[in-house]
Design an enzyme around this catalytic site. Sequence first.
Site, short mmCIF file in Angstrom:
data_model
loop_
_atom_site.label_atom_id
_atom_site.label_comp_id
_atom_site.label_asym_id
_atom_site.label_seq_id
_atom_site.Cartn_x
_atom_site.Cartn_y
_atom_site.Cartn_z
N ASP A 93 4.90 -0.12 7.20
CA ASP A 93 5.02 -0.31 5.75
C ASP A 93 6.40 0.18 5.30
O ASP A 93 6.79 1.31 5.63
CB ASP A 93 3.90 0.52 5.09
CG ASP A 93 3.71 0.20 3.63
OD1 ASP A 93 4.06 -0.91 3.20
OD2 ASP A 93 3.18 1.09 2.91
N ASP A 115 12.07 -3.68 4.37
CA ASP A 115 12.23 -3.66 2.91
C ASP A 115 13.72 -3.51 2.58
O ASP A 115 14.24 -2.40 2.49
CB ASP A 115 11.41 -2.52 2.32
CG ASP A 115 11.53 -2.44 0.81
OD1 ASP A 115 12.31 -3.24 0.23
OD2 ASP A 115 10.86 -1.59 0.21
N ASP A 277 -2.89 2.08 -1.28
CA ASP A 277 -2.78 3.42 -0.72
C ASP A 277 -3.24 4.46 -1.75
O ASP A 277 -4.13 5.28 -1.47
CB ASP A 277 -1.31 3.69 -0.31
CG ASP A 277 -1.14 5.00 0.43
OD1 ASP A 277 -2.16 5.70 0.67
OD2 ASP A 277 -0.01 5.36 0.77
N SER A 278 -2.68 4.40 -2.94
CA SER A 278 -2.96 5.45 -3.95
C SER A 278 -4.44 5.60 -4.26
O SER A 278 -4.93 6.72 -4.43
CB SER A 278 -2.19 5.16 -5.24
OG SER A 278 -0.81 5.21 -4.99
P1 13P Z 1 -0.30 1.74 -4.29
O1 13P Z 1 0.56 2.95 -4.55
O2 13P Z 1 -0.53 0.98 -5.57
O3 13P Z 1 -1.54 2.05 -3.60
O4 13P Z 1 0.55 0.75 -3.35
C1 13P Z 1 0.62 0.97 -1.96
C2 13P Z 1 1.65 0.14 -1.29
O5 13P Z 1 2.22 -0.78 -1.83
C3 13P Z 1 1.95 0.45 0.10
O6 13P Z 1 3.03 -0.30 0.59
O1 G3H Z 2 4.23 2.19 -0.56
C1 G3H Z 2 4.17 3.32 -0.09
C2 G3H Z 2 2.92 3.81 0.54
O2 G3H Z 2 2.00 4.21 -0.44
C3 G3H Z 2 3.23 4.88 1.53
O3 G3H Z 2 3.58 6.07 0.90
O4 G3H Z 2 5.72 6.84 1.94
O5 G3H Z 2 4.14 8.44 0.82
O6 G3H Z 2 3.54 7.41 3.02
P1 G3H Z 2 4.29 7.27 1.72
ZN ZN Z 3 4.51 -0.76 -0.92
#
Ligand code: 13P
Ligand code: G3H
Ligand code: ZN
Length: 330
Positions: A93, A115, A277-278
């Site tokens: 990611d 990215d 993720d959040s």
């Molecule tokens: P959220 O912070 O909205 O969960 O997005 C996660 C994300 O885009 C990880 O790449």
């Molecule tokens: O888009 C980001 C993801 O939520 C990952 O977050 O870099 O804190 O692991 P992080």
């Molecule tokens: Zn993201």
Amino acid sequence: MVSYKELGLVNTNEMFKKAMAGKYAVPAYNFNNMEQIQAILQACVETKSPVILQVSSGARKYANSTLLRNMAKGAVEYVKELGYAIPIALHLDHGDTFELCKDCVDNGFSSVMIDGSHHSFDDNIELTKKVVEYAHQHDVTVEGELGQLAGVEDDVSAEKSTYTKPEEVIEFVNRTGVDSLAISIGTSHGANKFKPEQCTRNKEGILVPPPLRFDILEEIEKKLPGFVIVLHGSSSVPQDIVKTINDHGGALKDAIGIPEDQLRRAAKSAVCKINIDSDGRLAMTAAVRKVFVEKPAEFDPRKYLGPARDALKELYKHKNINVLGSANQA
Ligand code: 13P
Ligand code: G3H
Ligand code: ZN
């Protein structure tokens, strides 16, 4: 060199082909530890959903890349033990350099995101193309990004959003050879996606954020028929979870996410991957805070991480069934 194929993982080609045809989105859930990966896998097996396990560079630093890779390898065995061998992709990611993407390709990832959205258009193309050329030699799929999401979240930040310009997507996709494209249409990272003053109140007095820019998405779909689109920043920030956190000593202010109906609509379009993720972080935090307040004498991590894992699993099942539409598609 460890190929993802040796680990029993799959790249995202087949997953996305089916998602496009079936009008749903594959969930891309981030993980950093054992309870998170257990919850993701249990939820996806129980709902028979394909899944993309996402690892950020921050996750690699936090948990160690060798351990994470072996957890993904274990995931393939674990889902069989759970009774249903769903397809699993291991995805980087927000990769920010060629070297990081190469390291992931060389170490068992089946998909990577490069990215380059914070670079100029031409520099983004150059970097993305370099990653695609390397990754495709190893059958690893690549996600690029055009346009910038608002919000701030650890390593991933952009002060203001810049919506993706539909007139740029054809050139970007053709020149880079990416397999999928993350776009900016109003989502953002983290739990504070909108300021209350940007929102309106509905009849129940609940804050409703401005809608996503479906007009931009539709223009992109017209320019690139059948091409796979990705939505980042797609947590909904459930208000009952935020309330549980704040009722148990938390201090989350103005936490607002993307309404589920907006994501449901997106999932029926060319959006084949939705990143969350959040919401998982919020669900775990609420469950842990509850145990700490209700059972202050508890000190066995299993007694608070266990409930956190259960809450996470329920959240992901709900997403697969009611939001992304990925349930029963594996
Ligand atoms: P959220 O912070 O909205 O969960 O997005 C996660 C994300 O885009 C990880 O790449
Ligand atoms: O888009 C980001 C993801 O939520 C990952 O977050 O870099 O804190 O692991 P992080
Ligand atoms: Zn993201």
